[in-house]
Enzyme design. Structure first.
Site, PDB file in Angstrom:
ATOM      1  N   GLU A  42       0.845  -1.204   0.000  1.00  0.00           N
ATOM      2  CA  GLU A  42       0.000   0.000   0.000  1.00  0.00           C
ATOM      3  C   GLU A  42       0.878   1.251   0.000  1.00  0.00           C
ATOM      4  O   GLU A  42       0.618   2.210  -0.749  1.00  0.00           O
ATOM      5  CB  GLU A  42      -0.894  -0.019   1.232  1.00  0.00           C
ATOM      6  CG  GLU A  42      -1.713   1.232   1.447  1.00  0.00           C
ATOM      7  CD  GLU A  42      -2.255   1.314   2.869  1.00  0.00           C
ATOM      8  OE1 GLU A  42      -2.518   2.436   3.330  1.00  0.00           O
ATOM      9  OE2 GLU A  42      -2.377   0.263   3.524  1.00  0.00           O
ATOM     10  N   ASP A  46       0.885   3.851  -3.184  1.00  0.00           N
ATOM     11  CA  ASP A  46       0.526   5.260  -2.993  1.00  0.00           C
ATOM     12  C   ASP A  46       1.521   6.172  -3.703  1.00  0.00           C
ATOM     13  O   ASP A  46       1.137   7.125  -4.385  1.00  0.00           O
ATOM     14  CB  ASP A  46       0.477   5.569  -1.499  1.00  0.00           C
ATOM     15  CG  ASP A  46       0.141   7.028  -1.233  1.00  0.00           C
ATOM     16  OD1 ASP A  46      -0.974   7.455  -1.560  1.00  0.00           O
ATOM     17  OD2 ASP A  46       1.006   7.747  -0.702  1.00  0.00           O
ATOM     18  N   ASN A 115      -7.077   1.236   0.338  1.00  0.00           N
ATOM     19  CA  ASN A 115      -5.773   0.667   0.677  1.00  0.00           C
ATOM     20  C   ASN A 115      -5.457  -0.552  -0.183  1.00  0.00           C
ATOM     21  O   ASN A 115      -4.311  -0.743  -0.609  1.00  0.00           O
ATOM     22  CB  ASN A 115      -5.739   0.279   2.156  1.00  0.00           C
ATOM     23  CG  ASN A 115      -5.824   1.484   3.072  1.00  0.00           C
ATOM     24  OD1 ASN A 115      -5.619   2.615   2.649  1.00  0.00           O
ATOM     25  ND2 ASN A 115      -6.149   1.250   4.333  1.00  0.00           N
ATOM     26  N   GLU A 118      -4.343   0.579  -3.669  1.00  0.00           N
ATOM     27  CA  GLU A 118      -2.952   1.032  -3.644  1.00  0.00           C
ATOM     28  C   GLU A 118      -1.999  -0.167  -3.605  1.00  0.00           C
ATOM     29  O   GLU A 118      -0.979  -0.180  -4.308  1.00  0.00           O
ATOM     30  CB  GLU A 118      -2.717   1.921  -2.426  1.00  0.00           C
ATOM     31  CG  GLU A 118      -3.386   3.277  -2.507  1.00  0.00           C
ATOM     32  CD  GLU A 118      -3.213   4.087  -1.238  1.00  0.00           C
ATOM     33  OE1 GLU A 118      -2.936   5.292  -1.335  1.00  0.00           O
ATOM     34  OE2 GLU A 118      -3.346   3.518  -0.133  1.00  0.00           O
TER      35      GLU A 118
END
Length: 228
Positions: A42, A46, A115, A118
């Site tokens: 994650e 990101d 999440n 990502e």
């Protein structure tokens, strides 16, 4: 079960993982109680998405100033933005979560979906590389947002906040103009979003509408954090 989920997701992505453990990790929520979870992927995803979306906006909007590009990116690279992309992929069907999280409607929870998206993009980046990931994300953005501009990106925040506050508190939010300032040709507005006389957020914009949308976005973040 895991193998079936992976195959189905690979079909949605149009990509087959060589390392199946990588995509399994990306889909594993910490509640699943394995020796691994998707938090590290994650983190990577990101950063990758921030770059891809930033470059996409830079190339697509040649005459848009930095401030507006930053606002557009912040809206796309956000929990709400990633939740929409995850929903488009049906990602909630594939995540591995605990029974308690399942009973808590984890498969449709905004933070969990965001999440997981990502993390999956982090996994795709590690295997397929930046170029493949960029092409995939750009196609996905254009599928989810038929038209990407300030209005189309921001238009859902007030509606979303109203739906949330009606469901949670039984009231609709109130937008209060706090002040306007600047010369007539470059006036700015500051607006507060309130629920039950409680101020959830304040925001500025070049119009009352823009300020209300930004205040709604910030209010959604406040309520999302309070709800875990």
């Amino acid at each position: 079960m895991e193998k079936q989920a992976i195959r189905a997701l690979e079909e949605r992505l149009g990509y087959q993982f060589r390392d199946k453990n990588l995509i399994i990790e990306a889909l594993t929520h910490k509640s699943y109680k394995k020796s691994y979870n998707n938090e590290r992927l994650e983190f990577l995803g990101d950063a990758v998405l921030d770059l891809i979306v930033g470059e996409y906006l830079f190339r697509s909007f040649l005459n848009v100033p930095e401030g507006d590009l930053s606002k557009m990116r912040a809206s796309l690279v956000s929990e709400k933005g990633f939740e929409m992309l995850a929903q488009h992929l049906g990602l909630g069907d594939f995540i591995f979560i605990s029974l308690a999280e399942e009973n808590n409607k984890g498969r449709i929870k905004a933070s969990l979906l965001s999440n997981a998206f990502e993390a999956v993009m982090g996994a795709v980046y590690l295997e397929a590389g930046l170029e493949w990931t960029r092409e995939f994300v750009e196609r996905l953005l254009e599928d989810v947002y038929p038209k990407i501009d300030m209005d189309s990106i921001f238009k859902d925040y007030k509606t979303t906040l109203q739906e949330l506050t009606q469901a949670r508190f039984g009231v609709t939010p109130e937008y209060v103009l706090l002040r306007s300032f600047g010369p007539d040709h470059k006036k700015e507005f500051e607006v507060a979003a309130k629920v039950h006389e409680r101020t959830l957020s304040c925001a500025r914009g070049k119009s009352k509408k823009e300020a209300q949308q930004e205040a709604a976005r910030l209010a959604l973040e406040v309520l999302s954090k309070e709800n875990g």
